[in-house]
Design a protein around this motif. Structure first.
Motif, PDB file in Angstrom:
ATOM      1  N   THR A  12      54.980  65.118 -23.287  1.00 42.09           N
ATOM      2  CA  THR A  12      54.607  64.514 -22.014  1.00 42.09           C
ATOM      3  C   THR A  12      55.635  64.817 -20.936  1.00 42.09           C
ATOM      4  O   THR A  12      55.305  65.155 -19.808  1.00 42.09           O
ATOM      5  N   LEU A  13      56.885  64.712 -21.298  1.00 43.28           N
ATOM      6  CA  LEU A  13      57.933  64.986 -20.327  1.00 43.28           C
ATOM      7  C   LEU A  13      57.967  66.446 -19.917  1.00 43.28           C
ATOM      8  O   LEU A  13      58.471  66.782 -18.854  1.00 43.28           O
ATOM      9  N   ARG A  14      57.418  67.305 -20.761  1.00 43.81           N
ATOM     10  CA  ARG A  14      57.404  68.730 -20.442  1.00 43.81           C
ATOM     11  C   ARG A  14      56.600  69.012 -19.181  1.00 43.81           C
ATOM     12  O   ARG A  14      56.900  69.956 -18.441  1.00 43.81           O
ATOM     13  N   LEU A  15      55.568  68.212 -18.901  1.00 42.91           N
ATOM     14  CA  LEU A  15      54.734  68.403 -17.718  1.00 42.91           C
ATOM     15  C   LEU A  15      55.383  67.831 -16.464  1.00 42.91           C
ATOM     16  O   LEU A  15      54.958  68.155 -15.344  1.00 42.91           O
ATOM     17  N   GLY A  16      56.360  66.967 -16.637  1.00 43.07           N
ATOM     18  CA  GLY A  16      57.012  66.373 -15.479  1.00 43.07           C
ATOM     19  C   GLY A  16      56.249  65.175 -14.941  1.00 43.07           C
ATOM     20  O   GLY A  16      55.434  64.563 -15.629  1.00 43.07           O
ATOM     21  N   MET A  17      56.482  64.853 -13.699  1.00 44.11           N
ATOM     22  CA  MET A  17      55.830  63.721 -13.058  1.00 44.11           C
ATOM     23  C   MET A  17      54.474  64.132 -12.480  1.00 44.11           C
ATOM     24  O   MET A  17      54.231  65.294 -12.190  1.00 44.11           O
ATOM     25  N   CYS A  18      53.611  63.176 -12.325  1.00 44.58           N
ATOM     26  CA  CYS A  18      52.274  63.415 -11.750  1.00 44.58           C
ATOM     27  C   CYS A  18      52.428  63.923 -10.315  1.00 44.58           C
ATOM     28  O   CYS A  18      53.157  63.330  -9.504  1.00 44.58           O
ATOM     29  N   GLU A  19      51.741  64.991 -10.004  1.00 44.86           N
ATOM     30  CA  GLU A  19      51.852  65.601  -8.687  1.00 44.86           C
ATOM     31  C   GLU A  19      50.936  64.944  -7.655  1.00 44.86           C
ATOM     32  O   GLU A  19      50.933  65.349  -6.500  1.00 44.86           O
ATOM     33  N   VAL A  20      50.174  63.952  -8.088  1.00 45.49           N
ATOM     34  CA  VAL A  20      49.273  63.262  -7.157  1.00 45.49           C
ATOM     35  C   VAL A  20      49.889  61.934  -6.712  1.00 45.49           C
ATOM     36  O   VAL A  20      50.046  61.676  -5.514  1.00 45.49           O
ATOM     37  N   CYS A  21      50.226  61.101  -7.669  1.00 42.44           N
ATOM     38  CA  CYS A  21      50.801  59.797  -7.313  1.00 42.44           C
ATOM     39  C   CYS A  21      52.314  59.779  -7.388  1.00 42.44           C
ATOM     40  O   CYS A  21      52.954  58.902  -6.777  1.00 42.44           O
ATOM     41  N   ALA A  22      52.895  60.711  -8.144  1.00 40.36           N
ATOM     42  CA  ALA A  22      54.358  60.820  -8.293  1.00 40.36           C
ATOM     43  C   ALA A  22      54.977  59.532  -8.806  1.00 40.36           C
ATOM     44  O   ALA A  22      56.164  59.260  -8.576  1.00 40.36           O
ATOM     45  N   ALA A  23      54.203  58.691  -9.506  1.00 37.20           N
ATOM     46  CA  ALA A  23      54.710  57.419 -10.021  1.00 37.20           C
ATOM     47  C   ALA A  23      54.771  57.395 -11.540  1.00 37.20           C
ATOM     48  O   ALA A  23      55.521  56.592 -12.115  1.00 37.20           O
ATOM     49  N   LYS A  24      53.974  58.206 -12.195  1.00 37.76           N
ATOM     50  CA  LYS A  24      53.920  58.207 -13.644  1.00 37.76           C
ATOM     51  C   LYS A  24      54.130  59.622 -14.167  1.00 37.76           C
ATOM     52  O   LYS A  24      54.037  60.590 -13.431  1.00 37.76           O
ATOM     53  N   GLU A  25      54.401  59.668 -15.455  1.00 36.17           N
ATOM     54  CA  GLU A  25      54.569  60.953 -16.100  1.00 36.17           C
ATOM     55  C   GLU A  25      53.206  61.640 -16.254  1.00 36.17           C
ATOM     56  O   GLU A  25      52.210  60.997 -16.572  1.00 36.17           O
ATOM     57  N   ALA A  26      53.186  62.939 -16.022  1.00 39.15           N
ATOM     58  CA  ALA A  26      51.931  63.693 -16.115  1.00 39.15           C
ATOM     59  C   ALA A  26      51.499  63.852 -17.554  1.00 39.15           C
ATOM     60  O   ALA A  26      52.327  64.038 -18.458  1.00 39.15           O
ATOM     61  N   ARG A  27      50.196  63.762 -17.751  1.00 36.12           N
ATOM     62  CA  ARG A  27      49.635  63.908 -19.097  1.00 36.12           C
ATOM     63  C   ARG A  27      48.644  65.075 -19.176  1.00 36.12           C
ATOM     64  O   ARG A  27      48.319  65.531 -20.269  1.00 36.12           O
ATOM     65  N   TYR A  28      48.148  65.532 -18.036  1.00 38.22           N
ATOM     66  CA  TYR A  28      47.143  66.586 -18.006  1.00 38.22           C
ATOM     67  C   TYR A  28      47.559  67.673 -17.017  1.00 38.22           C
ATOM     68  O   TYR A  28      48.262  67.406 -16.047  1.00 38.22           O
ATOM     69  N   ALA A  29      47.081  68.868 -17.262  1.00 37.67           N
ATOM     70  CA  ALA A  29      47.271  70.000 -16.356  1.00 37.67           C
ATOM     71  C   ALA A  29      45.914  70.624 -16.073  1.00 37.67           C
ATOM     72  O   ALA A  29      45.158  70.911 -17.008  1.00 37.67           O
ATOM     73  N   CYS A  30      45.593  70.781 -14.800  1.00 40.73           N
ATOM     74  CA  CYS A  30      44.286  71.336 -14.425  1.00 40.73           C
ATOM     75  C   CYS A  30      44.160  72.768 -14.940  1.00 40.73           C
ATOM     76  O   CYS A  30      45.052  73.604 -14.702  1.00 40.73           O
TER      77      CYS A  30
END
Length: 334
Positions: A12-30
């Motif tokens: 999960t940390l490999r994706l970094g932070m969410c690029e939309v809300c920037a509040a949570k860790e990213a879980r998906y990649a388009c």
């Protein structure tokens, strides 16, 4: 258990932070634009803002050094789908005929046949083309006369009357083919006509020059660089005479200028250049009666030629027919 949680957290940390809300860790990649998101609402927001459909571009270039087994398998499946699609098109009855070979409605077939008799190569487009929808050309079958839709393009209009370009467009839905060009255009040039009065500012240069000084140019079709070429027309000849020997796509487009040269950006060509892009037509002469009889009996002649190769054999004897026929079939298969 602890190892599994650590592995999940690391991925999960490999994706970094969410690029939309920037509040949570990213879980998906388009799969298409590779935007990192954390939840379904963020996925929907990114699709709406970027206009992304979320579908991976299967034809996107990937360097060979970065390709993995996943990319290779995807390309293989894509080529398989292309092969199946091509094979299905071969068996589709709708794809067996080209535009020129399709069954035309009776009215269009009559128009093209009548145009061919006038030495006019009339090309009719498919129904979904806008030029075909706009076409109002009519063939009076009883009178044997064409009434063409003509698009007039008046070039070199005054600067003060220009809006987006220096060409004024007018359309006549039914122009009699037996009327001269000068008579067809008189309503735009003669100030005694209502149409000429209504567009006096737009057509001031042409009306000042007069009908005798106007020149007519037919936009070329069916030749190389047709977008920049045109034919010189004769104002004293009828519309049908001017279209003879030309290729017309649905309806003619005629430029009108008050100069003796073609409109800006166009060059004049002769009718002899019309068939530059056309495939040569092979005409078959009608053979005499004797060759027809020989062609019709060609298999029979080959059969007897082979039979005559057997020296000393009587080809007219019925008992040898089966042997000769077998030899003939073997010869044809080879």
């Amino acid at each position: 258990m602890m190892a599994a949680e650590t592995s999940t957290k690391t991925s999960t940390l490999r994706l970094g932070m969410c690029e939309v809300c920037a509040a949570k860790e990213a879980r998906y990649a388009c799969p298409k634009c590779e935007v990192k998101t954390c939840s379904l609402p963020c996925v929907q927001i990114h699709k709406k803002e970027l206009g992304c459909d979320g579908q991976r571009d299967r034809t996107k270039f990937v360097p060979l050094s970065e390709m993995t087994s996943r990319e290779f398998m995807s390309d293989y499946c894509f080529l398989e789908e292309c092969t199946r699609y091509a094979e299905n098109r071969k068996t589709d009855r709708c794809k067996r005929f080209t535009h020129d070979q399709r069954n035309l409605p009776v009215a269009q077939h009559r128009m093209r046949t009548a145009a061919r008799k006038r030495n006019i190569n009339l090309r009719l487009q498919l129904e979904n083309f806008s030029r075909h929808k706009e076409n109002t050309t009519y063939l009076n079958w009883k009178l044997g006369r064409f009434y063409w839709r003509v698009e007039w393009l008046f070039a070199n209009i005054p600067l003060e009357a220009q809006h987006t370009r220096d060409v004024a467009r007018f359309v006549d839905d039914r122009c009699d083919e037996e009327v001269t060009l000068s008579d067809l255009i008189v309503k735009y040039v003669d100030l005694q006509q209502e149409t000429a009065k209504d567009h006096r500012k737009l057509l001031a240069n042409h009306q000042t020059a007069g009908i005798d000084q106007l020149s007519f140019w037919l936009r070329a079709e069916g030749v190389r660089r047709s977008s920049t070429r045109c034919y010189r027309l004769q104002a004293t000849k009828t519309l049908g005479e001017n279209l003879a020997g030309k290729t017309i796509v649905e309806f003619p487009t005629i430029f009108v200028t008050y100069e003796s040269k073609p409109p800006g950006g166009y060059e004049a060509i002769d009718s002899s250049d019309e068939m530059e892009d056309e495939e040569p037509i092979i005409t078959k002469t009608k053979p005499s009666a004797t060759p027809i009889a020989e062609d019709a009996d060609e298999p029979h002649d080959v059969y007897h030629d082979l039979a005559a190769a057997f020296a000393g054999e009587d080809v007219s004897e019925p008992e040898d027919d089966e042997e000769f026929e077998a030899l003939y079939r073997e010869h044809v298969e080879l």
